[in-house]
Design a protein around this motif. Structure first.
Motif, PDB file in Angstrom:
ATOM      1  N   LYS A   1      -4.230   8.562  -0.550  1.00 27.14           N
ATOM      2  CA  LYS A   1      -3.326   9.668  -0.871  1.00 27.14           C
ATOM      3  C   LYS A   1      -4.023  10.969  -0.382  1.00 27.14           C
ATOM      4  O   LYS A   1      -5.197  10.931  -0.003  1.00 27.14           O
TER       5      LYS A   1
ATOM      6  N   ILE B   1      14.013  10.826 -15.271  1.00 27.45           N
ATOM      7  CA  ILE B   1      14.693  10.607 -13.993  1.00 27.45           C
ATOM      8  C   ILE B   1      15.722   9.400 -14.161  1.00 27.45           C
ATOM      9  O   ILE B   1      15.355   8.266 -14.732  1.00 27.45           O
TER      10      ILE B   1
ATOM     11  N   PHE C   1      10.135   6.122  -0.900  1.00 24.14           N
ATOM     12  CA  PHE C   1       9.358   5.156   0.072  1.00 24.14           C
ATOM     13  C   PHE C   1       9.931   5.198   1.453  1.00 24.14           C
ATOM     14  O   PHE C   1      10.976   5.028   1.521  1.00 24.14           O
TER      15      PHE C   1
ATOM     16  N   PHE D   1      10.110  -3.501 -10.251  1.00 21.46           N
ATOM     17  CA  PHE D   1       8.786  -3.113 -10.269  1.00 21.46           C
ATOM     18  C   PHE D   1       8.642  -2.079 -11.255  1.00 21.46           C
ATOM     19  O   PHE D   1       9.465  -1.108 -11.491  1.00 21.46           O
TER      20      PHE D   1
ATOM     21  N   THR E   1      10.327   2.411   4.447  1.00 26.19           N
ATOM     22  CA  THR E   1      10.823   1.258   4.393  1.00 26.19           C
ATOM     23  C   THR E   1      10.064  -0.167   4.400  1.00 26.19           C
ATOM     24  O   THR E   1      10.231  -1.331   4.512  1.00 26.19           O
TER      25      THR E   1
ATOM     26  N   LYS F   1       8.687  11.683  -8.339  1.00 24.21           N
ATOM     27  CA  LYS F   1       9.545  10.508  -8.040  1.00 24.21           C
ATOM     28  C   LYS F   1       9.129  10.160  -6.575  1.00 24.21           C
ATOM     29  O   LYS F   1       9.050  10.991  -5.828  1.00 24.21           O
ATOM     30  N   LEU F   2       8.435   9.028  -6.309  1.00 22.94           N
ATOM     31  CA  LEU F   2       8.182   8.534  -5.122  1.00 22.94           C
ATOM     32  C   LEU F   2       9.228   8.098  -4.352  1.00 22.94           C
ATOM     33  O   LEU F   2      10.214   7.336  -4.726  1.00 22.94           O
TER      34      LEU F   2
ATOM     35  N   GLY G   1       3.214  -2.868 -11.716  1.00 24.87           N
ATOM     36  CA  GLY G   1       3.017  -4.318 -12.062  1.00 24.87           C
ATOM     37  C   GLY G   1       3.391  -5.171 -11.151  1.00 24.87           C
ATOM     38  O   GLY G   1       3.574  -4.846  -9.912  1.00 24.87           O
TER      39      GLY G   1
ATOM     40  N   PHE H   1       1.475   9.121   0.216  1.00 20.93           N
ATOM     41  CA  PHE H   1       0.524   8.133  -0.277  1.00 20.93           C
ATOM     42  C   PHE H   1       0.977   7.032   0.694  1.00 20.93           C
ATOM     43  O   PHE H   1       1.782   6.997   1.440  1.00 20.93           O
TER      44      PHE H   1
ATOM     45  N   ARG I   1       5.339  -4.345   7.896  1.00 22.97           N
ATOM     46  CA  ARG I   1       4.495  -5.820   7.885  1.00 22.97           C
ATOM     47  C   ARG I   1       3.462  -5.698   8.924  1.00 22.97           C
ATOM     48  O   ARG I   1       3.598  -5.629  10.003  1.00 22.97           O
TER      49      ARG I   1
ATOM     50  N   TYR J   1       0.856   2.935   0.096  1.00 20.52           N
ATOM     51  CA  TYR J   1       0.718   1.954  -0.742  1.00 20.52           C
ATOM     52  C   TYR J   1       0.751   0.640  -0.101  1.00 20.52           C
ATOM     53  O   TYR J   1       1.323   0.458   1.106  1.00 20.52           O
TER      54      TYR J   1
ATOM     55  N   TYR K   1      11.273   0.502 -10.610  1.00 22.58           N
ATOM     56  CA  TYR K   1      11.787   0.764  -9.074  1.00 22.58           C
ATOM     57  C   TYR K   1      12.343  -0.795  -8.871  1.00 22.58           C
ATOM     58  O   TYR K   1      12.340  -1.862  -9.453  1.00 22.58           O
TER      59      TYR K   1
ATOM     60  N   ARG L   1      11.039 -11.350 -10.170  1.00 12.50           N
ATOM     61  CA  ARG L   1      12.146 -11.497  -9.230  1.00 12.50           C
ATOM     62  C   ARG L   1      13.131 -11.958  -9.878  1.00 12.50           C
ATOM     63  O   ARG L   1      13.283 -13.081 -10.730  1.00 12.50           O
TER      64      ARG L   1
ATOM     65  N   GLN M   1       1.304  -3.881  -0.203  1.00 12.51           N
ATOM     66  CA  GLN M   1       1.752  -4.869  -0.915  1.00 12.51           C
ATOM     67  C   GLN M   1       1.395  -6.191  -0.418  1.00 12.51           C
ATOM     68  O   GLN M   1       1.915  -6.553   0.625  1.00 12.51           O
TER      69      GLN M   1
ATOM     70  N   GLY N   1       3.330 -11.669  -2.608  1.00 13.62           N
ATOM     71  CA  GLY N   1       3.704 -12.116  -4.021  1.00 13.62           C
ATOM     72  C   GLY N   1       2.938 -11.022  -5.017  1.00 13.62           C
ATOM     73  O   GLY N   1       3.070 -11.448  -6.343  1.00 13.62           O
ATOM     74  N   GLU N   2       2.600  -9.890  -4.513  1.00 12.74           N
ATOM     75  CA  GLU N   2       1.987  -9.076  -5.596  1.00 12.74           C
ATOM     76  C   GLU N   2       2.762  -7.738  -5.561  1.00 12.74           C
ATOM     77  O   GLU N   2       3.573  -7.395  -5.040  1.00 12.74           O
ATOM     78  N   GLY N   3       2.593  -6.888  -6.556  1.00 12.10           N
ATOM     79  CA  GLY N   3       2.799  -5.607  -6.854  1.00 12.10           C
ATOM     80  C   GLY N   3       2.179  -4.571  -5.684  1.00 12.10           C
ATOM     81  O   GLY N   3       1.362  -5.078  -5.060  1.00 12.10           O
ATOM     82  N   LEU N   4       2.605  -3.325  -5.824  1.00 10.21           N
ATOM     83  CA  LEU N   4       1.822  -2.488  -4.745  1.00 10.21           C
ATOM     84  C   LEU N   4       0.663  -1.847  -5.352  1.00 10.21           C
ATOM     85  O   LEU N   4       0.675  -1.695  -6.439  1.00 10.21           O
TER      86      LEU N   4
ATOM     87  N   PHE O   1       3.281   0.585   2.759  1.00  5.93           N
ATOM     88  CA  PHE O   1       4.423   1.784   2.320  1.00  5.93           C
ATOM     89  C   PHE O   1       3.773   3.078   2.531  1.00  5.93           C
ATOM     90  O   PHE O   1       3.034   3.314   1.884  1.00  5.93           O
TER      91      PHE O   1
ATOM     92  N   LEU P   1      -2.259   1.538  -4.603  1.00  3.44           N
ATOM     93  CA  LEU P   1      -2.297   2.562  -3.717  1.00  3.44           C
ATOM     94  C   LEU P   1      -3.678   2.463  -2.917  1.00  3.44           C
ATOM     95  O   LEU P   1      -4.599   1.726  -3.293  1.00  3.44           O
TER      96      LEU P   1
END
Lengths: 114, 113
Positions: free
Chosen positions: B49, A56, B103, A90, B105, B100-101, A106, B34, B108, B36, A35, A110, B38, B41-44, B89, B46
């Motif tokens: 859902k 995909i 998302f 990501f 926008t 395929k997710l 993950g 779902f 915050r 998610y 992503y 950046r 964030q 500074g991190e990933g997403l 998200f 879950l």
């Protein structure tokens, strides 16, 4: 024991260069994804592989080429980097490709193109 | 095509306030939905859902109900904490083809003590 790991975490490079981002998952999942998150935090899928096969492929410039050497790894190679490629990338994985499956992300890479 | 619309942020709340983040979707068929989260500074990750109409997903005090009649999946929490500050998200995956997710926008959330 990170579930989905990416390297590098940060990547700063010049326009025109070629770079790769690596992703590995130790969850035993069959499906992996890339992503792109832009500066406004908008997330969009780029690619997905299921058992090393591309399933995909969104509208992404062909400068971006994913490669899956085995089902635990999905790497992203970018040729001729452009300013607009600056984003957070990501990697994610899921047990299968069905619609209700949770995707595990993950920490992101950046990328800044100067 | 499929799409997800979330309320604009940032949402600014005091600790222990009630939270609602609106999410509506457009999709063919019956998507899975779902939320998610964030953290900075991190990933997403879950959060929760729901895979069919009227299902309620819940986790860590957050909950959302899949409402087919209003095509909505609003996120709620009765009492937010400073540690809930993050970007949230809403996403869907449809049942046509491979997952395929798609998302929204992102919204915050800023929670102050």
């Amino acid at each position: 024991d990170t579930a989905v790991s990416q390297t590098p975490k940060y990547l700063v490079t010049q326009m025109g260069n070629d770079k790769s981002i690596k992703c590995e998952q130790n969850l035993g999942h069959d499906t992996m994804y890339w992503y792109k998150q832009d500066s406004k935090k908008f997330l969009k899928i780029m690619f997905s592989y299921n058992n090393k096969e591309l399933i995909i492929n969104e509208t992404v410039p062909n400068r971006f080429s994913p490669k899956s050497p085995d089902k635990a790894h999905l790497n992203l190679h970018i040729n001729s980097l452009e300013l607009g490629d600056s984003a957070v990338y990501f990697c994610a994985s899921s047990p299968a490709s069905g619609r209700g499956e949770t995707q595990y992300f993950g920490p992101g890479t950046r990328l800044l193109v100067l | 095509g499929n799409s997800v619309t979330q309320m604009e942020g940032p949402v600014t709340l005091s600790e222990e306030a009630f939270l609602t983040i609106n999410c509506t979707y457009t999709a063919t068929g019956y998507p899975s939905l779902f939320w998610y989260v964030q953290y900075p500074g991190e990933g997403l990750q879950l959060l929760l859902k729901a895979t069919k109409a009227d299902d309620k997903g819940s986790n860590k005090g957050f909950e959302a109900t899949y409402r087919k009649e209003t095509t909505s999946f609003h996120l709620e929490k009765g009492s937010v904490q400073v540690s809930d500050s993050a970007v949230y998200f809403c996403a869907l995956s449809d049942r046509t083809g491979f997952q395929k997710l798609v998302f929204g926008t992102g919204t915050r959330l800023l929670v102050s003590p």
